[in-house]
Design a protein around this motif. Sequence first.
Motif, PDB file in Angstrom:
ATOM      1  N   ALA A 231      -0.613  10.297  -5.465  1.00  0.00           N
ATOM      2  CA  ALA A 231      -0.503  11.003  -4.196  1.00  0.00           C
ATOM      3  C   ALA A 231      -1.725  10.706  -3.331  1.00  0.00           C
ATOM      4  O   ALA A 231      -2.862  10.809  -3.782  1.00  0.00           O
ATOM      5  N   GLY A 232      -1.476  10.274  -2.104  1.00  0.00           N
ATOM      6  CA  GLY A 232      -2.568   9.994  -1.176  1.00  0.00           C
ATOM      7  C   GLY A 232      -3.238   8.645  -1.356  1.00  0.00           C
ATOM      8  O   GLY A 232      -4.149   8.303  -0.596  1.00  0.00           O
ATOM      9  N   VAL A 233      -2.821   7.887  -2.351  1.00  0.00           N
ATOM     10  CA  VAL A 233      -3.420   6.562  -2.547  1.00  0.00           C
ATOM     11  C   VAL A 233      -2.745   5.587  -1.589  1.00  0.00           C
ATOM     12  O   VAL A 233      -1.522   5.490  -1.551  1.00  0.00           O
ATOM     13  N   ASP A 234      -3.563   4.868  -0.797  1.00  0.00           N
ATOM     14  CA  ASP A 234      -2.984   3.887   0.127  1.00  0.00           C
ATOM     15  C   ASP A 234      -2.956   2.514  -0.526  1.00  0.00           C
ATOM     16  O   ASP A 234      -3.946   2.071  -1.080  1.00  0.00           O
ATOM     17  N   VAL A 235      -1.791   1.879  -0.458  1.00  0.00           N
ATOM     18  CA  VAL A 235      -1.706   0.520  -1.018  1.00  0.00           C
ATOM     19  C   VAL A 235      -1.472  -0.453   0.133  1.00  0.00           C
ATOM     20  O   VAL A 235      -0.869  -0.080   1.143  1.00  0.00           O
ATOM     21  N   PRO A 236      -1.966  -1.695   0.004  1.00  0.00           N
ATOM     22  CA  PRO A 236      -1.871  -2.653   1.118  1.00  0.00           C
ATOM     23  C   PRO A 236      -0.431  -2.815   1.602  1.00  0.00           C
ATOM     24  O   PRO A 236       0.493  -2.987   0.817  1.00  0.00           O
ATOM     25  N   GLY A 237      -0.255  -2.740   2.914  1.00  0.00           N
ATOM     26  CA  GLY A 237       1.046  -2.954   3.535  1.00  0.00           C
ATOM     27  C   GLY A 237       2.074  -1.898   3.177  1.00  0.00           C
ATOM     28  O   GLY A 237       3.261  -2.078   3.430  1.00  0.00           O
ATOM     29  N   GLN A 238       1.629  -0.809   2.558  1.00  0.00           N
ATOM     30  CA  GLN A 238       2.545   0.254   2.092  1.00  0.00           C
ATOM     31  C   GLN A 238       3.662  -0.324   1.226  1.00  0.00           C
ATOM     32  O   GLN A 238       4.781   0.169   1.208  1.00  0.00           O
ATOM     33  N   THR A 239       3.335  -1.390   0.532  1.00  0.00           N
ATOM     34  CA  THR A 239       4.325  -2.017  -0.341  1.00  0.00           C
ATOM     35  C   THR A 239       4.079  -1.565  -1.782  1.00  0.00           C
ATOM     36  O   THR A 239       2.954  -1.667  -2.276  1.00  0.00           O
ATOM     37  N   TYR A 240       5.121  -1.090  -2.420  1.00  0.00           N
ATOM     38  CA  TYR A 240       5.016  -0.617  -3.806  1.00  0.00           C
ATOM     39  C   TYR A 240       5.761  -1.536  -4.753  1.00  0.00           C
ATOM     40  O   TYR A 240       5.239  -1.965  -5.777  1.00  0.00           O
TER      41      TYR A 240
END
Lengths: 341, 474
Positions: free
Chosen positions: B128-137
């Motif tokens: 929760a709240g962790v930002d990942v590059p490009g919002q790609t999971y």
Amino acid sequence: MLSSTADHLYWMARSMERAENTARMLDVTYRMSLLKQTVAEPHHEWRAMLSISGLHEDFEARYDEPSADNVMHFMALDEKNPGSIYNSIFSARENARAIRGAITSEMWEALNHTWLEMRQIHAEGIAEDGVSPFFEWVKERSHLSRGIAHGTLLRDDTFRFLRLGTFLERADNTARILDVKYHILLPSLSDVGGAADYYQWGALLRSVSGFESYRKVYRDLITPTRVAELLILRPDMPRSLTACMNEVNRLVQEINGPRSSELVRRCGLLSGELRYGSIDGIFARGLHEYLSDFLERIYELGDLINTTYFWSTDELPPALFGALPPAALSFNMPSSSQLMA
Amino acid sequence: MKPAYDEMLDPAGQVRPSYQGFASWLDSTTPEFIARKREEADLAFHRVGITFAVYGEEAGKERLIPFDIVPRIIPAVEWKRVEAGLRQRVKALNAFLHDIYHGQEILKAGRIPAAQVLNNSQYRAEMAGVDVPGQTYAHIAGVDLVRADHGDKSGEYFVLEDNLRTPSGVSYMLEDRKMMMRLFPDLFARMAVAPVEHYPDLLLDNLRSVAPAGVLNPNVVLLTPGQFNSAYFEHAFLAQQMGIELVEGNDLFVRDNTVFMRTTQGPQRVDVIYRRIDDDFLDPLAFRKDSVLGVPGIFSAYRAGRVTLANAIGTGIADDKAMYIHVPEMIRFYCGEEPILSNVPTWELAKPDDRKYVLEHLAELVVKEVHGSGGYGMLVGPTSSKEEIEAFRAKILAAPETYIAQPTLALSTCPTYVDSGVAPRHIDLRPYVLSGKEITMVPGGLTRVALKEGSLVVNSSQGGGTKDTWVLEN
């Protein structure tokens, strides 16, 4: 290069080289045993064969007498003997499998094929008339993997770690074979000459593919001193200690790295001593003493290669290091020296 | 039951247009020629060592995945629609993952029950709240598609499941194509088959595109559990094809929230990790303490944005079988579009009405564990004995909420070489969808085939084989 990849490359090459050298040693022993006249004690040469590899205790625990059949089975096919040809090929293949992405597909396919054939031979056993063809096969498969490495690999550290394994193992094996055979063949230094001698020394030379080379280099009778000189000091003889150490010395300089100064120093020292050594000097000190010292130093180099390139314990948090003994994580074989201890 | 949709033959037994080139070629060959080629393929796969390890009974053994020489052929226009549907679906799944680990808009809007997400064991509160590059999971998604006649629709594509954790099998797609080109070069000269060989390039581009901000020349590695993993061959293969290092947990270490790999030249920084290890085993400090496969401290480096993991941690919530039923709603919510690809109708055994219906119709349905994968722990009603069904009923009653059920779709069939000659066998399709700066994929994917007559289970662990998949270019 990843330390673990280098580790696998190095052991892949060492294992294959060991398989080849074991085949060579068995082959020469087999040939010598056919020349009965010089041997008083039964199974003399087979006992010597076991002491070369430092495996006599393991052998005695599981076999009764060191007959030709028993020793050949033990050294060639025995799956419980870590130094058998069967296990050396297994180890070469498993190390290759662990890094098949780092080697060319031809290399992997050749090694995998060797292993599949080895398994087949293991299942069928080796008949009396199949002994020499089997040794030939092992040598050919080893030549093949080296040749493919030469013909297909980029000349980067992948190639260098392979070569490092090959030459360190070969130096170890040439020293062993010379040490043991010399003492079987030569009860006293004055005992030189005679037909039997010719065949025995000829067999020893052939076991290291040195028979023709000897002829070309010396153009003279085969004498024990010259055989020792050829196998220790000749830089142009590809299985001599000098040739192997020159190669090792060049490789560690090329690989280099932030922690390698002590390794480079010791390799330079050993190869320098060989380069400027003389056969008279070696005999004055005692050949056996000289070779034992050489083997000890090769063993130390192996250790140093380990800490220099493969398992740099200084970067590991202590907790992790405790939990993960490196030996449990790779397919490394114990070196012959460890087996002897 | 009427026969399943066949990829090659229409109901009247006529060869479909997409297969006409292949069929006329096949007619021009002799059975001896085909037999010889099949043998050649077998030998080559053994020599190359394309094997997978089997869990359970025969643990430790390596087995060859059977390869069938009749390709699965998809017409261009059909693929165009499937591709559009896949893009839409994966886009929505990535948006969903970003949302539930941030604002949770979809839950606030009441479109998906919040409890089903937040109380799900696959939901990673740590993310929760962790930002990942490009919002790609889900950087690599393996979406399983099946084709079946359903209602009045003939040969309709259905999504069976979205694999968003560490989907495998792409190496077989690549090796199958290589094998077909080696065995039958003349076939490729006759027909315009879309290439798939550039998959490793697309994958590497994709991984590089999601490097942490500010890294110009990212160092990408592939993290494998090691050579005893069933997909190890694939890990090694992909690393080699991409020219990146194949690493195991003990090759990596974390210092100052930065991941390094241990090399012969000293430590080297790692920026992107294509990991083929499950979340649970990734970091003994953050997840399972007993994991020896992972890298202590890697989760902390990840949270700090110092390294990218592909796929991201916590994607399991989106490919969970309980979440599967909500994917069409995700597409509507995030894309504002109607789903292009259909879901298979699904009953949730957590719901009393659904449970009642399913328990009364077990013999007709497929029942799966919500968290299961690989064809383990499932019941295929129509091919199971009374005893098997009753045994499974007991399992369901013990924990009904862990199961879902679906109608037994008559998966489409494709002619396949079997002992008795050529016979129709059920198949599925797994395309590999790559998400980074943009969404990319190679045409087609991996076709798996259930080699046992009548079997609907295509998993390699259950005796399935593979086929080359051809998307025609015209």
